[in-house]
Design a protein around this motif. Structure first.
Motif, mmCIF file in Angstrom:
data_model
loop_
_atom_site.group_PDB
_atom_site.id
_atom_site.type_symbol
_atom_site.label_atom_id
_atom_site.label_comp_id
_atom_site.label_asym_id
_atom_site.label_seq_id
_atom_site.Cartn_x
_atom_site.Cartn_y
_atom_site.Cartn_z
ATOM 1 N N LYS A 47 9.714 11.548 62.617
ATOM 2 C CA LYS A 47 9.864 12.994 62.696
ATOM 3 C C LYS A 47 10.369 13.514 61.356
ATOM 4 O O LYS A 47 11.281 12.939 60.762
ATOM 5 C CB LYS A 47 10.852 13.374 63.800
ATOM 6 N N THR A 48 9.768 14.615 60.900
ATOM 7 C CA THR A 48 10.145 15.220 59.627
ATOM 8 C C THR A 48 10.764 16.590 59.877
ATOM 9 O O THR A 48 10.140 17.437 60.536
ATOM 10 C CB THR A 48 8.924 15.361 58.705
ATOM 11 N N TYR A 49 11.967 16.792 59.365
ATOM 12 C CA TYR A 49 12.680 18.057 59.532
ATOM 13 C C TYR A 49 12.775 18.755 58.170
ATOM 14 O O TYR A 49 13.401 18.241 57.249
ATOM 15 C CB TYR A 49 14.092 17.825 60.081
ATOM 16 N N PRO A 98 10.678 19.920 64.453
ATOM 17 C CA PRO A 98 10.246 18.875 63.517
ATOM 18 C C PRO A 98 8.724 18.724 63.523
ATOM 19 O O PRO A 98 8.029 19.168 64.439
ATOM 20 C CB PRO A 98 10.925 17.618 64.057
#
Length: 304
Positions: A259-261, A268
């Motif tokens: 997951k990219t925040y 995300p």
């Protein structure tokens, strides 16, 4: 001058002879009593001296044997002592050494395997590798498959608890660590906006694909590199965090999900990277990024 004639009668002659005989016997008795004593058993003075030396030798050996602890038949183990004695700590250490010599095993080897595995699970990857290089016993303990399985679950994920790696958990851990490092480099190249490094990371093939967060699909090596050139020119100071990294490694293929925040308060993005192993290194062949639709991922419980 008048001469005197002296003559002895027969009784007088007998008396003189008797007195002379008595004096001779008395002198002989005194001479015998003045001589050294000799044992009546037939032993000589040399035998008596040898016997005394043997008694002293036995006494000396008896004293010395108090400092000797029988460790083995061929090699006695002398217990160290201070001021002529042995303290409780020295005696306890000596008993431990004797036990190890008798059983042929150290205290580490006598531990239950589950306890050893649990103790090693507190070590990280570098520490476990260094431990295996100390001696043969530590190498055997550090190479235990259960220890590397526990380390894998601690560092990566519990999702793959039911699998059986072909080359063991140690090799599988090393392969997973390698692919996770390559995946980390991918995001470092994005932060640095390094097109040269990104071009070396991707496999130069016509089937590689890239789907950016905008939803655009790019297929083929040249098209993918052009898409990253446009992204690096347009984006200014991208800051993001990567969480929930999960990796699965096969013989010559691996994929990583995460997951990219971009902002802590925003939803995300779900990212998937697929790698292939060629010529001794991993290459990226597929990248897909899309926003999360709000569904919450169920936590992984070991044993399910």
């Amino acid at each position: 001058m008048e001469s005197i004639a002296f003559s002895l009668s027969s009784p007088q002659t007998f008396f003189v002879a008797l007195v002379f005989t008595f004096l001779s016997f008395f002198l002989a008795l005194l001479a015998v009593r003045s001589l050294p004593f000799k044992p009546k058993s037939g032993g000589s003075a040399t035998d008596l001296s040898t016997s005394n030396k043997n008694e002293k030798l036995r006494a000396c050996c008896a004293c010395n044997c108090n400092d000797v602890v029988s460790g083995s038949d061929s090699e006695p183990l002398r217990a160290p002592h201070l001021n002529g004695g042995t303290g409780p700590d020295v005696t306890e250490k000596t008993a431990t050494v004797i036990t190890e010599r008798q059983t042929g095993a150290s205290m580490m080897e006598q531990l239950v395997p589950e306890i050893t595995t649990h103790a090693l699970s507190y070590l990280d990857y570098p520490s476990l590798c260094r431990l295996s290089m100390t001696n043969s016993l530590m190498r055997k303990a550090a190479n235990d498959d259960n220890a590397w399985k526990a380390l894998y679950h601690k560092d990566f994920t519990l999702e793959q608890d039911g699998i059986t790696p072909v080359n063991g958990w140690k090799a599988y851990y090393a392969a997973t660590r390698a692919i996770v490092n390559v995946n980390t480099e991918f995001f470092n190249f994005i932060r640095e906006r390094s097109l040269a490094e990104m071009s070396r990371l991707w496999l130069n093939a016509d089937y590689v694909k890239c789907v950016h967060a905008s939803g655009e699909l790019f297929s083929g090596y040249n098209a993918v590199m052009q898409s990253w050139r446009l992204a690096f020119d347009w984006e200014q100071g991208v800051n993001f965090q990567i969480r929930d990294v999960r990796a699965r490694v096969l013989t010559d293929m691996a994929w990583v999900t995460m997951k990219t925040y971009f902002e802590i308060d925003t939803k995300p993005f779900i990212v998937t990277n697929v790698f292939e192993f060629h010529n001794g290194r991993w290459y990226l062949v597929h990248h897909h990024s899309s926003d999360m639709n709000g569904e919450v991922e169920q936590p992984i419980v070991q044993g399910q």
